[in-house]
Design a protein around this motif. Sequence first.
Motif, PDB file in Angstrom:
ATOM      1  N   GLY A   1       6.009  -5.050  -2.353  1.00  0.00           N
ATOM      2  CA  GLY A   1       5.224  -3.433  -2.271  1.00  0.00           C
ATOM      3  C   GLY A   1       5.930  -3.049  -1.258  1.00  0.00           C
ATOM      4  N   TRP A   2       6.111  -3.462   0.118  1.00  0.00           N
ATOM      5  CA  TRP A   2       6.409  -3.323   1.037  1.00  0.00           C
ATOM      6  C   TRP A   2       7.843  -3.411   0.933  1.00  0.00           C
ATOM      7  N   GLY A   3       8.670  -4.235   0.263  1.00  0.00           N
ATOM      8  CA  GLY A   3      10.292  -4.478   0.040  1.00  0.00           C
ATOM      9  C   GLY A   3      10.032  -4.811  -1.460  1.00  0.00           C
TER      10      GLY A   3
ATOM     11  N   ILE B   1      -2.277  -3.356   0.798  1.00  0.00           N
ATOM     12  CA  ILE B   1      -1.707  -1.653   1.043  1.00  0.00           C
ATOM     13  C   ILE B   1      -1.292  -1.022  -0.099  1.00  0.00           C
ATOM     14  N   PRO B   2       0.006  -2.154  -0.476  1.00  0.00           N
ATOM     15  CA  PRO B   2       0.878  -1.170  -1.819  1.00  0.00           C
ATOM     16  C   PRO B   2       0.360  -1.471  -2.956  1.00  0.00           C
ATOM     17  N   PHE B   3      -0.440  -2.456  -3.152  1.00  0.00           N
ATOM     18  CA  PHE B   3      -0.964  -3.088  -4.758  1.00  0.00           C
ATOM     19  C   PHE B   3      -2.435  -2.121  -4.333  1.00  0.00           C
ATOM     20  N   VAL B   4      -2.678  -1.390  -3.675  1.00  0.00           N
ATOM     21  CA  VAL B   4      -4.022   0.147  -4.366  1.00  0.00           C
ATOM     22  C   VAL B   4      -3.407   1.387  -3.970  1.00  0.00           C
ATOM     23  N   TRP B   5      -1.965   1.794  -3.399  1.00  0.00           N
ATOM     24  CA  TRP B   5      -1.253   2.181  -4.082  1.00  0.00           C
ATOM     25  C   TRP B   5      -0.314   2.705  -4.908  1.00  0.00           C
ATOM     26  N   ILE B   6      -0.159   1.258  -5.818  1.00  0.00           N
ATOM     27  CA  ILE B   6       0.727   1.830  -6.893  1.00  0.00           C
ATOM     28  C   ILE B   6      -0.560   1.350  -8.173  1.00  0.00           C
ATOM     29  N   THR B   7      -2.309   0.957  -7.780  1.00  0.00           N
ATOM     30  CA  THR B   7      -2.670   1.046  -9.112  1.00  0.00           C
ATOM     31  C   THR B   7      -3.062   2.013  -9.098  1.00  0.00           C
ATOM     32  N   ALA B   8      -3.471   2.772  -8.118  1.00  0.00           N
ATOM     33  CA  ALA B   8      -4.095   3.916  -7.843  1.00  0.00           C
ATOM     34  C   ALA B   8      -3.421   4.939  -8.590  1.00  0.00           C
ATOM     35  N   ALA B   9      -1.631   4.660  -8.423  1.00  0.00           N
ATOM     36  CA  ALA B   9      -0.849   5.938  -9.229  1.00  0.00           C
ATOM     37  C   ALA B   9      -1.111   5.089 -10.909  1.00  0.00           C
TER      38      ALA B   9
ATOM     39  N   ASP C   1      22.325   4.935   4.556  1.00  0.00           N
ATOM     40  CA  ASP C   1      22.542   6.221   5.723  1.00  0.00           C
ATOM     41  C   ASP C   1      23.990   7.384   5.240  1.00  0.00           C
ATOM     42  N   GLY C   2      23.862   8.632   5.394  1.00  0.00           N
ATOM     43  CA  GLY C   2      25.392   9.032   4.786  1.00  0.00           C
ATOM     44  C   GLY C   2      25.446   9.729   5.902  1.00  0.00           C
ATOM     45  N   ALA C   3      26.504  10.541   5.262  1.00  0.00           N
ATOM     46  CA  ALA C   3      26.816  11.780   6.070  1.00  0.00           C
ATOM     47  C   ALA C   3      26.175  13.121   6.584  1.00  0.00           C
ATOM     48  N   VAL C   4      25.443  13.563   5.317  1.00  0.00           N
ATOM     49  CA  VAL C   4      24.208  14.098   4.898  1.00  0.00           C
ATOM     50  C   VAL C   4      22.884  14.051   4.853  1.00  0.00           C
ATOM     51  N   VAL C   5      22.963  13.439   4.421  1.00  0.00           N
ATOM     52  CA  VAL C   5      21.540  13.102   4.076  1.00  0.00           C
ATOM     53  C   VAL C   5      20.829  11.291   4.906  1.00  0.00           C
ATOM     54  N   SER C   6      19.375  10.838   4.901  1.00  0.00           N
ATOM     55  CA  SER C   6      19.254   9.299   5.325  1.00  0.00           C
ATOM     56  C   SER C   6      18.179   9.063   4.218  1.00  0.00           C
ATOM     57  N   VAL C   7      18.151   7.612   3.569  1.00  0.00           N
ATOM     58  CA  VAL C   7      16.917   7.299   2.630  1.00  0.00           C
ATOM     59  C   VAL C   7      16.558   5.988   2.970  1.00  0.00           C
ATOM     60  N   PHE C   8      15.264   6.466   3.428  1.00  0.00           N
ATOM     61  CA  PHE C   8      14.297   4.503   3.892  1.00  0.00           C
ATOM     62  C   PHE C   8      13.152   4.839   2.966  1.00  0.00           C
ATOM     63  N   LEU C   9      13.259   4.188   1.959  1.00  0.00           N
ATOM     64  CA  LEU C   9      11.974   3.904   0.954  1.00  0.00           C
ATOM     65  C   LEU C   9      11.649   2.562   0.616  1.00  0.00           C
ATOM     66  N   PHE C  10      10.500   2.428   0.683  1.00  0.00           N
ATOM     67  CA  PHE C  10       8.792   1.380   0.574  1.00  0.00           C
ATOM     68  C   PHE C  10       8.957   2.164  -0.981  1.00  0.00           C
ATOM     69  N   PRO C  11       8.332   0.927  -1.257  1.00  0.00           N
ATOM     70  CA  PRO C  11       8.725   0.837  -2.830  1.00  0.00           C
ATOM     71  C   PRO C  11       7.241   1.348  -3.404  1.00  0.00           C
ATOM     72  N   TYR C  12       6.352   0.925  -2.723  1.00  0.00           N
ATOM     73  CA  TYR C  12       5.137   1.614  -3.011  1.00  0.00           C
ATOM     74  C   TYR C  12       4.649   3.065  -2.557  1.00  0.00           C
TER      75      TYR C  12
END
Length: 223
Positions: free
Chosen positions: A114-116, A50-58, A122-133
């Motif tokens: 790709g997944w990692g 899945i990540p390979f397909v996404w990144i290749t398309a991008a 986790d901050g005081a205002v925002v939280s971020v959870f980013l998969f590379p793909y």
Amino acid sequence: MNRLAAQFSVEEPSAYLKTAVLALGAQSALALVYLAATDAGLAEPRTLAIPFVWITAAVVGVRHASRPTSTGRIRVVAAVVGIGYGLFLACVTGAVGTAMGAVGGLDVLLLPPGWGPVVRYDGAVVSVFLFPYRAIGYAALAYLVSLAVRDVAEYGTPAGLGGLVALGSCASCALPLVAAFGSALGGAGVGLGTTLTGETYLLATVAYVLSVAVLTVRPTVGT
């Protein structure tokens, strides 16, 4: 009398294939380095693909999308729209959101390539959870949408085909929302094991590839 027509910007199939092969080769090399340097494991083939397909398309989309000539002001407006669109997708998928509790700081999860590695904050205002793909995929979509906005600004109003061009771009803009909601339905912990909801992520991947394809060969105005 001038005749205005919408033309799709399509290159030779070999050009897209060459870029895709190069992108896959680079990803494979990086994945091997990542696996050798970390304790990250592998997932089942369908999940890993899945990540390979996404990144290749991008990569293919950004490389081959037509870039209209625009003034500085239009570029700025288009960039703002594109960034806003990318942030909207990030919020829909849960990649970016408001803080849910105590401050946890910055953390990195070593998931399969790709997944990692997943960047979690986790901050005081925002939280971020980013998969590379997803980060790469949505950044590409944001850029492609900005190019579509430049098309509308440059050709839509004077040519009287703003509705047609916008329809071509907005139809593809709606597809990533399917991908986004599909990804969100799978749960934030998708990469923690090999128990993906296959149909959900297949739908998201198909929607994403279609989105990139339509925005890449979006109709332009000719005379």
